[in-house]
Design a protein around this motif. Structure first.
Motif, short mmCIF file in Angstrom:
data_model
loop_
_atom_site.label_atom_id
_atom_site.label_comp_id
_atom_site.label_asym_id
_atom_site.label_seq_id
_atom_site.Cartn_x
_atom_site.Cartn_y
_atom_site.Cartn_z
N ASP A 79 0.86 -1.18 0.00
CA ASP A 79 0.00 0.00 0.00
C ASP A 79 0.90 1.23 0.00
O ASP A 79 1.70 1.43 0.93
CB ASP A 79 -0.91 -0.01 1.23
N LEU A 80 0.77 2.07 -1.03
CA LEU A 80 1.77 3.10 -1.31
C LEU A 80 1.14 4.47 -1.53
O LEU A 80 -0.02 4.58 -1.89
CB LEU A 80 2.57 2.72 -2.57
N TRP A 81 1.94 5.52 -1.34
CA TRP A 81 1.64 6.92 -1.71
C TRP A 81 0.28 7.42 -1.22
O TRP A 81 -0.60 7.77 -2.03
CB TRP A 81 1.76 7.09 -3.22
N ALA B 232 -11.75 14.28 3.96
CA ALA B 232 -12.75 13.22 4.11
C ALA B 232 -12.27 11.87 3.59
O ALA B 232 -12.82 10.84 3.96
CB ALA B 232 -14.04 13.62 3.39
N TYR B 233 -11.25 11.87 2.71
CA TYR B 233 -10.81 10.63 2.08
C TYR B 233 -9.28 10.58 2.02
O TYR B 233 -8.60 11.63 2.02
CB TYR B 233 -11.36 10.50 0.66
N LEU B 234 -8.80 9.37 1.93
CA LEU B 234 -7.37 9.12 1.73
C LEU B 234 -7.22 8.23 0.51
O LEU B 234 -7.70 7.09 0.50
CB LEU B 234 -6.75 8.45 2.95
N ALA B 235 -6.59 8.74 -0.53
CA ALA B 235 -6.33 7.94 -1.73
C ALA B 235 -4.95 7.30 -1.62
O ALA B 235 -4.03 7.90 -1.06
CB ALA B 235 -6.42 8.82 -2.98
N PHE B 236 -4.79 6.11 -2.17
CA PHE B 236 -3.50 5.45 -2.17
C PHE B 236 -3.45 4.40 -3.28
O PHE B 236 -4.48 4.05 -3.87
CB PHE B 236 -3.20 4.81 -0.81
N THR C 193 5.78 -2.96 -9.01
CA THR C 193 6.21 -1.60 -9.38
C THR C 193 5.14 -0.58 -9.05
O THR C 193 5.37 0.63 -9.14
CB THR C 193 6.51 -1.53 -10.89
N GLY C 194 3.96 -1.01 -8.65
CA GLY C 194 2.86 -0.11 -8.34
C GLY C 194 1.60 -0.92 -8.08
O GLY C 194 1.66 -2.05 -7.60
N GLY C 195 0.47 -0.34 -8.42
CA GLY C 195 -0.79 -1.04 -8.20
C GLY C 195 -1.96 -0.25 -8.73
O GLY C 195 -1.80 0.61 -9.62
N SER C 196 -3.13 -0.50 -8.19
CA SER C 196 -4.37 0.17 -8.59
C SER C 196 -4.71 1.27 -7.60
O SER C 196 -4.15 1.35 -6.50
CB SER C 196 -5.50 -0.84 -8.70
N LEU C 197 -5.67 2.12 -7.97
CA LEU C 197 -6.07 3.26 -7.14
C LEU C 197 -7.20 2.86 -6.20
O LEU C 197 -8.23 2.35 -6.64
CB LEU C 197 -6.50 4.43 -8.03
N TYR C 198 -7.01 3.13 -4.90
CA TYR C 198 -8.01 2.83 -3.88
C TYR C 198 -8.34 4.10 -3.09
O TYR C 198 -7.56 5.06 -3.06
CB TYR C 198 -7.50 1.75 -2.92
N ALA D 193 -9.86 2.68 -9.55
CA ALA D 193 -9.36 2.50 -10.91
C ALA D 193 -8.41 1.31 -10.94
O ALA D 193 -7.40 1.31 -10.24
CB ALA D 193 -8.64 3.76 -11.40
N ASP D 194 -8.74 0.33 -11.76
CA ASP D 194 -7.94 -0.89 -11.84
C ASP D 194 -6.97 -0.77 -13.01
O ASP D 194 -7.17 -1.36 -14.07
CB ASP D 194 -8.86 -2.10 -12.01
N ARG D 195 -5.94 0.02 -12.81
CA ARG D 195 -4.89 0.25 -13.81
C ARG D 195 -3.53 0.18 -13.13
O ARG D 195 -3.43 0.31 -11.90
CB ARG D 195 -5.05 1.62 -14.46
#
Length: 534
Positions: free
Chosen positions: A255-257, A265-269, A296-301, A314-316
């Motif tokens: 779980d990164l960045w 209200a939200y935390l994106a990672f 090397t990374g992952g998807s947006l949560y 976003a599943d990219r």
């Protein structure tokens, strides 16, 4: 008389013999009895062997065949996977408490708008140009007012701290990283209470090879960090008083960045949990195997700060920090674009530096992600994008065989492009808070142009002199000033530069440029604006 008796006796014998003869015929009927007995014995004999065979065969099948298979599988798995050495778990320590002698002018500065900068190896300029100045092995953190009339010294730190200084939005706290000494780790300076303490004993801010800086919530009440767990990386949060330390991402994945929304209200990672639910050896769904490459990374949560519920946005494949481009939209860069959006294909392991990249955005209220850029080449990249605060425009550097600056709207329509040719990765831009103007400059020490100010059509409103050259411009939170770093050319023939960056501030028109650090020695590093309570 005797003769008669003899006849009677003979007759009796004949009758007795005849009776026996008459009784003898049934014997042939009884002769089948022995065959019946023989047949019965034969049936019993033929039935017994199957019984014996049935009891032996299952026993042979269960013991030699089924028992070894699970044993062999378990042995192979358990002997190879535990070769992975667990990483030390980083937790809150709350030690190294110390008092700091801060003047009242510094504590009174809390809640006001300031420019923060770092002065490395603070020393007086040499009397003779070209004369070396001895390094002091320290750096000093300063606050300066936008008009340049007030400069406050905050704290001295080892020069190895470098740029790893992170101010809270209200200016009441400053996190910083100490790399040397007997107690390295992430520290917190509480300006109001004039105290410092170590939050985490950690060797660096690069968990498992990912560069991840600490981040503050908009209300300055929570500090968020990425820490190594035994086999992965998770996101943790704690309050400024050291309480409430918790794992907010709660997974066995990477779980990164973490990035807070503007309203908190939200935390994106970014996380690889869609493809790898775990990196713990032998765990269900684990991606770990000897010599397996890390992600090397992952998807947006997105995590709801109130309910702590986490959902996929976003599943990219995203290999860089996401950005909040408006209160409800998140922008991100997709590397190695794929047509299939499934979790497996979206987690491509291609090297992002050798593939193309595209700009996307997604709205947290729902709907599909939107692709903004449509680069023609498979190796073309969209670099160092800057979104307007309302999320309607983005300017970025398009890099392939050559580079150019491009401005697009949220739908991906190209509005214009600039003729200024910045070197690759050497472009920076910042938007005014009202999203009506964008200021353009250089980055990474390459500042070939002066101040460039354009409107939302990329029409230049100002093309100022390249003296000083402008790098890394940032609009003030109230929209009244533009701050930037730059090198001023010396007067006289040739206009040679002194080789040092200073901190400058200008009016929003681009005029009224002032050098705020020219009287200091050493090197100047701009940290950014402190919004305060305004």
């Amino acid at each position: 008389m005797r003769f008669i008796r003899s006849l009677f006796f003979a007759a009796w014998l004949i009758l007795a013999f005849g009776a026996c003869a008459l009784a003898a015929p049934p014997l042939p009927t009884a002769t089948p009895v022995p065959p019946t007995l023989t047949s019965t014995l034969s049936d019993t004999a033929t039935f017994s062997p199957p019984t014996a065979t049935a009891s032996i065969v299952p026993s042979a099948t269960v013991s030699p065949t089924l028992t070894p298979l699970p044993s062999a599988t378990a042995t192979t798995t358990l002997t190879s996977l535990p070769t992975a050495t667990p990483w030390p778990t980083v937790g809150f320590v709350g030690d190294q408490l110390a008092r700091v002698d801060l003047p009242k002018t510094v504590t009174d500065a809390i809640g006001k708008t300031w420019l923060a900068f770092i002065n490395v190896s603070d020393a007086l300029p040499p009397g003779t140009p070209g004369t070396a100045v001895a390094a002091s092995n320290k750096e000093t953190v300063y606050l300066v007012s936008p008009d340049g009339n007030t400069r406050l010294k905050v704290i001295d730190l080892p020069s190895s701290t470098d740029r790893r200084v992170y101010w809270s939005p209200n200016g009441a706290y400053m996190a910083y990283f100490l790399a040397e000494g007997g107690a390295p780790g992430l520290y917190l300076l509480d300006l109001q209470n004039r105290a410092t303490s170590r939050l985490f004993a950690m060797p660096d801010l690069v968990p498992r090879g990912f560069q991840i800086e600490p981040g503050w919530s908009p209300d300055s009440k929570q500090l968020t960090v990425a820490l190594t767990t035994a086999y992965s990386v998770n996101i943790f949060s704690l309050s400024t008083d050291g309480t409430g330390f918790r794992n907010v991402s709660e997974s066995e994945s990477f779980d990164l960045w973490p990035v807070w929304s503007p309203d908190g209200a939200y935390l994106a990672f970014i996380s690889d949990r869609a493809k790898c639910p775990s990196w713990t050896p032998n765990a269900a769904g684990s991606c770990y195997a000897p010599n397996t490459s890390l992600p090397t990374g992952g998807s947006l949560y997105l995590m709801d700060a109130t309910t702590h519920q986490i959902r996929l946005l976003a599943d990219r494949l995203i290999s860089s920090p996401p950005r909040w481009i408006s209160p409800t939209r998140i922008g991100f860069t997709v590397s190695d674009v794929v047509s299939d959006t499934s979790a497996t294909n979206a987690q491509s392991t291609a090297d992002p530096s050798k593939s193309g990249s595209q700009l996307w955005w997604v709205d947290l209220r729902g709907g599909d992600a939107h692709q903004v850029t449509g680069l023609n080449s498979a190796t073309a990249q969209a670099l160092r994008e800057s979104w307007s605060p309302d999320g309607h425009f983005v300017i970025y550097q398009e890099a392939d065989a050559s580079t150019r600056l491009v401005l697009r709207d949220e739908s991906g329509t190209e509005i214009g492009h600039a003729t200024q040719n910045f070197p690759r990765y050497s472009f920076a831009a910042a938007w005014s808070p009202d999203s009506k103007r964008v200021v353009i400059g250089g980055h990474n020490g390459q500042c070939p142009y002066g101040m460039l100010v354009a409107d939302t059509t990329l029409k230049l409103l100002l093309n100022a002199s390249p003296n000083p050259g402008m790098c890394d411009p940032i609009w003030s939170p109230d929209g009244k000033y533009i701050a930037f770093s730059g090198i001023t050319a010396s007067s006289g023939s040739g206009g040679a530069r002194d080789g040092r960056f200073d901190l400058y501030v200008a009016e929003t028109s681009g005029y009224g440029v002032r050098n705020l650090t020219g009287k200091l020695g050493g090197q100047i590093r701009f940290s950014g604006w402190i919004k305060g309570s305004s």
